[in-house]
Design an enzyme around this catalytic site. Structure first.
Site, PDB file in Angstrom:
ATOM      1  N   CYS A 192       0.771  -1.300  -0.003  1.00 50.73           N
ATOM      2  CA  CYS A 192       0.038   0.104   0.049  1.00 50.73           C
ATOM      3  C   CYS A 192       0.927   1.218   0.032  1.00 50.73           C
ATOM      4  O   CYS A 192       1.515   1.571  -0.855  1.00 50.73           O
ATOM      5  CB  CYS A 192      -0.978  -0.068   1.356  1.00 50.73           C
ATOM      6  SG  CYS A 192      -2.401   1.121   0.813  1.00 50.73           S
ATOM      7  N   HIS A 199      -3.711  -4.919   0.582  1.00 55.85           N
ATOM      8  CA  HIS A 199      -3.248  -5.712   1.908  1.00 55.85           C
ATOM      9  C   HIS A 199      -3.278  -6.945   1.922  1.00 55.85           C
ATOM     10  O   HIS A 199      -4.090  -7.391   2.307  1.00 55.85           O
ATOM     11  CB  HIS A 199      -3.919  -4.736   2.836  1.00 55.85           C
ATOM     12  CG  HIS A 199      -3.517  -3.329   3.061  1.00 55.85           C
ATOM     13  ND1 HIS A 199      -2.483  -2.782   3.950  1.00 55.85           N
ATOM     14  CD2 HIS A 199      -4.180  -2.087   2.683  1.00 55.85           C
ATOM     15  CE1 HIS A 199      -2.251  -1.469   4.025  1.00 55.85           C
ATOM     16  NE2 HIS A 199      -3.427  -1.048   3.189  1.00 55.85           N
ATOM     17  N   GLU A 240      -1.587  -8.664   3.856  1.00 54.83           N
ATOM     18  CA  GLU A 240      -1.585  -8.927   5.339  1.00 54.83           C
ATOM     19  C   GLU A 240      -2.916  -9.033   5.908  1.00 54.83           C
ATOM     20  O   GLU A 240      -3.206  -9.624   7.202  1.00 54.83           O
ATOM     21  CB  GLU A 240      -0.558  -8.129   5.978  1.00 54.83           C
ATOM     22  CG  GLU A 240      -0.969  -6.822   6.525  1.00 54.83           C
ATOM     23  CD  GLU A 240      -1.234  -5.847   5.439  1.00 54.83           C
ATOM     24  OE1 GLU A 240      -1.247  -6.086   4.346  1.00 54.83           O
ATOM     25  OE2 GLU A 240      -1.646  -4.828   5.870  1.00 54.83           O
TER      26      GLU A 240
END
Ligand code: MN
Length: 248
Positions: free
Chosen positions: A117, A217, A219
């Site tokens: 990001c 993202h 994660e």
């Protein structure tokens, strides 16, 4: 051996008026740490420092890979030669300086870098590229990209790129939690993924083993299979980097 991954952290300069005179704080969402740990790496959080140019190379000596994280605030447009055209908070100069120094020297030694990001945006700006300061206002017919952590839109992955090699897909459904994006791609980088509205969703350094930026993202999505694959690919190159460094 598990590779050691330096993860850049965010920073609230407590003395800045927008933080209301609070105590200065280094912080990081645990998702980044968790993603690296659960996919086979050792996460090491890197705080912003006052003397980044003296510290960056010494820090990199102890690392096998670099993870550049995103955050709420945005990169100061002055760093890509623009004045601020919309209202948004900018990341503390201390954080930007350290990340820029780390990237400069990590690129030189061919250490793998994953930018997530704002981390991808930093890779682009550090190499001389620019950003859309606000997608909604600056990209005609753009879709909504501020949609949080859940899968929100498709992206097309460009064939022949590192991202395509890693993900083994032409299309991915990704989350989207950004209001800025890459405008002018920096020299030495190429686009590897785009949203249907043309917004750039990934970049990578050309001719480098693994310097990858993703606008979404992974994660947040971990342990969904494609996110796991992305982190594992990064860690695999980091382990290889360590082996080569040890043998040198
Ligand atoms: Mn998006």
């Amino acid at each position: 051996m598990r590779p050691i991954i330096g993860i850049t952290s965010d920073y609230n300069g407590g003395d800045r008026p927008e933080f209301g005179g609070k105590i200065a704080t280094c912080f990081l969402r645990d998702r980044y740490v968790h993603a690296i740990e659960t996919t086979g790496g050792i996460p090491l959080i890197l705080p912003p420092l006052d003397l980044p140019s003296r510290s960056a190379r010494l820090i990199l000596d102890r690392l096998d890979g670099l993870l550049l994280t995103g955050s709420g605030p945005d990169i100061d447009p002055a760093l890509y030669g623009e004045r601020r055209r919309f209202r948004f908070k900018t990341i503390d100069p201390k954080r930007f300086s350290l990340e820029r120094e780390l990237v400069r020297y990590a690129l030189k030694r061919e250490m793998p870098i994953l930018g997530i990001c704002g981390g991808m945006q930093l890779l682009n700006v550090a190499a001389g590229g620019s950003l859309y300061q606000d997608i909604k206002n600056q990209v005609p017919k753009a879709m909504q990209h501020q949609r949080g952590g859940k899968p929100a839109h498709l992206i097309s992955v460009k064939p022949g790129t590192l991202l395509s090699k890693v993900m083994k897909r032409d299309e991915l459904r990704v989350n989207s939690a950004h209001h800025q994006g890459v405008k002018q791609v920096a020299a030495g980088y190429r686009v590897n993924a785009e949203a249907p509205d043309g917004v750039i969703e990934g970049i990578e350094a050309v001719g480098h083993p693994f310097v990858l930026g993703v606008q979404w993202h992974p994660e947040f999505l971990n342990p969904d299979d494609r996110s796991t694959i992305l982190f594992k690919a990064f860690l695999k190159i980091a382990a290889r980097y360590r082996k080569n460094e040890t043998q040198r």
